[in-house]
Scaffold this active site. Structure first.
Site, PDB file in Angstrom:
ATOM      1  N   LYS A  20     -23.061  -8.391 -18.917  1.00 26.96           N
ATOM      2  CA  LYS A  20     -23.925  -8.585 -17.903  1.00 26.96           C
ATOM      3  C   LYS A  20     -24.331 -10.084 -18.490  1.00 26.96           C
ATOM      4  O   LYS A  20     -24.822 -10.935 -17.449  1.00 26.96           O
ATOM      5  CB  LYS A  20     -25.091  -7.681 -17.693  1.00 26.96           C
ATOM      6  CG  LYS A  20     -24.698  -6.469 -16.857  1.00 26.96           C
ATOM      7  CD  LYS A  20     -25.270  -5.223 -17.116  1.00 26.96           C
ATOM      8  CE  LYS A  20     -25.019  -4.090 -16.452  1.00 26.96           C
ATOM      9  NZ  LYS A  20     -25.685  -2.704 -16.748  1.00 26.96           N
TER      10      LYS A  20
ATOM     11  N   GLN B  79     -30.774  -0.055 -19.377  1.00 30.42           N
ATOM     12  CA  GLN B  79     -29.290   0.575 -19.369  1.00 30.42           C
ATOM     13  C   GLN B  79     -29.247   2.006 -20.066  1.00 30.42           C
ATOM     14  O   GLN B  79     -29.748   2.749 -20.798  1.00 30.42           O
ATOM     15  CB  GLN B  79     -28.504  -0.317 -20.473  1.00 30.42           C
ATOM     16  CG  GLN B  79     -27.066   0.349 -20.885  1.00 30.42           C
ATOM     17  CD  GLN B  79     -26.192  -0.344 -19.334  1.00 30.42           C
ATOM     18  OE1 GLN B  79     -26.391  -1.322 -19.120  1.00 30.42           O
ATOM     19  NE2 GLN B  79     -25.370   0.575 -19.141  1.00 30.42           N
TER      20      GLN B  79
ATOM     21  N   ASP C 129     -31.076  -2.689 -10.294  1.00 27.35           N
ATOM     22  CA  ASP C 129     -30.148  -1.275 -10.441  1.00 27.35           C
ATOM     23  C   ASP C 129     -30.356  -0.514  -9.070  1.00 27.35           C
ATOM     24  O   ASP C 129     -29.271   0.338  -8.744  1.00 27.35           O
ATOM     25  CB  ASP C 129     -30.270  -0.583 -11.598  1.00 27.35           C
ATOM     26  CG  ASP C 129     -29.422  -0.844 -12.637  1.00 27.35           C
ATOM     27  OD1 ASP C 129     -28.199  -1.352 -12.463  1.00 27.35           O
ATOM     28  OD2 ASP C 129     -29.775  -0.457 -13.783  1.00 27.35           O
TER      29      ASP C 129
END
Ligand code: NAP
Length: 293
Positions: A52, A96, A119
């Site tokens: 990312k 994450q 997200d």
């Protein structure tokens, strides 16, 4: 059969984002800033987060990683989330997953400000998505919908079978495919481990989206001739055909299914590259305040 090339599509979108960010910087606007919170030293999570960061760099986006040891307490992690919620420099951030067992993942997701939840896992964004309101769409489902759109694959009125009902892939992509939109307007059947007669159900599908997490589990006898097959699964299996001794495969038996279908996403190079680019798309939207104004 035509390959749906996620790598090429992601590159095209990357160029579009890069151009847009260059335009923002020319106008003296700040470039979008994505942050990632990484807990512990799980190698897969480290790889995802560094992927990312690299992608951000390529498009001129700022990125920061907040690394914390696996023994961080839930309270301390919630404080990190709170800090990022309030930091005006950060447009969007992700935590994450997975998190260590002693941390309640759902509690952490719900602590993220929905306006920064790039997200798209926060219930507010999921609820907005279900009702057709502007929302951050989870990256993998967004990547799948983008591939269908860019390859001009007809979805309206089609019979779509989604296999897998996780909160991050199967369930949201099922909702998106059934929504009154283009792509969308499909008749969706959402299957899971308790589904009976999966083979017969899948064999009726015009579009199959496989997000099961079991290598090669979608076999040719489950696929109707000329169906469109989207393979979300990623598995590293032993192979004597590669120098590393490993290769990546999906949930679909690619060699046999590809002989039967009209379109298919390969693994690697299909849905995978679209996931990261979709996160960048969401971050760009966050910096332009496109979703929440
Ligand atoms: P997950 O949370 O493990 O969910 C798997 C789903 O498949 C569950 O709903 C499960 O049913 C269902 N399932 C399991 N065995 C089944 C069977 N035999 N028949 C029918 N359904 C079955 O997995 P996920 O997070 O959605 O990920 C799925 C796969 O996609 C994994 O390989 C993952 O690595 C990959 N992935 C790839 C990307 C990407 O960027 N390409 C992103 C995310 C995930 P139950 O609900 O009944 O247990």
């Amino acid at each position: 059969m035509k390959l749906i090339d996620g790598r090429k599509t992601a590159e095209l979108i990357k160029e579009e984002i890069k151009k847009e960010i260059a335009g923002m910087i020319d106008k003296n606007d700040k470039s979008p800033h994505l942050a990632a919170v990484l807990v512990g030293d799980d190698p897969a999570s480290q790889t995802y987060v560094s992927g990312k960061e690299k992608a951000c760099k390529k498009v001129g986006m700022m990125s920061s990683v907040y690394k914390h040891p696996a023994n961080i307490s839930e309270k301390e992690l919630l404080e990190v989330v709170d800090f990022l919620n309030g930091d005006p420099e950060i447009d969007g951030f992700i935590v994450q997953l997975p998190l260590p067992d002693h941390i309640n993942e759902q509690k952490v997701i719900e602590a993220i400000d929905p306006r920064k939840d790039v997200d798209g896992f926060h219930p507010v964004n999921l609820g907005r998505m279900i009702t057709g309101m502007p929302a951050y769409i989870p990256a993998t489902p967004l990547g799948i919908m983008t591939l269908l759109e860019r390859y001009e694959i007809e979805t309206e009125g089609k019979n779509c079978v989604v296999i897998g009902r996780s909160n991050i892939v199967g369930t949201p992509v099922g909702i998106l495919m059934s929504r009154k939109s283009d792509p969308g307007n499909a008749t969706v059947t959402l299957c899971h481990s308790k589904t009976e007669n999966l083979k017969d159900i899948a064999a009726q599908a015009d579009i199959i989206i496989a997000a099961i997490g079991k290598a090669g589990s979608v076999t040719a006898d489950m696929v109707k001739k000329d169906a469109v097959v989207i393979d979300v699964g990623i598995h590293r299996i032993k192979s004597n055909q590669t120098k590393t001794g490993y290769k990546l495969v999906g949930d679909v038996d690619f060699d046999r299914v590809s002989k039967k279908c009209s379109y298919i996403t390969p693994v690697p190079g299909g849905v995978g590259p679209m996931t990261i680019i979709s996160l960048l798309t969401n971050t760009l939207k966050a910096s332009k305040k496109e979703i929440y104004g």
